[in-house]
Enzyme design. Structure first.
Site, PDB file in Angstrom:
ATOM      1  CE  LYS A 110      -3.323  -2.048   3.211  1.00 46.47           C
ATOM      2  NZ  LYS A 110      -4.093  -1.735   4.435  1.00 46.47           N
ATOM      3  CE  LYS A 135      -3.136   3.337   3.700  1.00 44.93           C
ATOM      4  NZ  LYS A 135      -4.303   2.887   4.515  1.00 44.93           N
TER       5      LYS A 135
END
Ligand code: C2G
Length: 138
Positions: A45, A47
């Site tokens: 992701k 992230k």
């Protein structure tokens, strides 16, 4: 016992997450929250979490709606989780609408719930950055 499952990063836990977890639990009797591992967040992701997995797990386990927290290590594990944990209902916020309909083939109900408006981990980080720089405009 109706068993519900939901997936997420749940970083910088906020009321949007709580609203989702509360509504997910209301769909059954037992709720599993699958929290993305740090590696999965970064590799899949992009992230980088503020709180590492173990701390996000502790926070999730303290929520009255959550009965079990397990790690999310891959996109594919949903199919096996459904069977391993005898899930009846799969729940996600509606920003994921349609993305997990294939799980209906595994015999589960797939539910997308309206996201809570005007709150996100990204927005929190951005706002905190502005406050740190003294550029936070009300
Ligand atoms: N959510 C919400 N309202 C918000 C923010 C988040 O309802 N204002 C919901 C999301 O739709 C999701 C859950 O809370 O269902 C967790 O959100 P994130 O932590 O942002 O998780 P996400 O990055 O969407 O990861 O395999 C699925 C992924 O792990 C989901």
């Amino acid at each position: 016992m109706k068993r519900v499952i939901t997936y997420g990063t749940f970083d910088l836990l906020h009321y949007g997450h709580i609203n989702l977890l509360r509504r997910a639990k209301a769909l059954g009797d037992y709720l599993i929250a699958v929290a993305s591992s740090d590696e999965f967040n970064w590799s899949e992701k992009g992230k980088k979490c503020y709180f590492p997995y173990e701390q996000r797990k502790i926070l999730l386990e303290s929520i009255r709606y959550v009965d079990l927290v397990i790690p999310e290590n891959s996109w594919e594990q949903k199919r096996t989780d459904i069977h391993d944990y005898h899930i009846d209902t799969f729940v996600m916020g509606d920003d994921w609408r349609g993305k997990f309909d294939f799980l209906k083939e595994e015999g589960v109900e797939v539910v997308y719930l309206p996201r809570t408006p005007d709150i996100s981990t990204t927005a929190i980080k951005k706002r905190l950055g502005q406050q740190m720089r003294g550029t936070d405009y009300v």
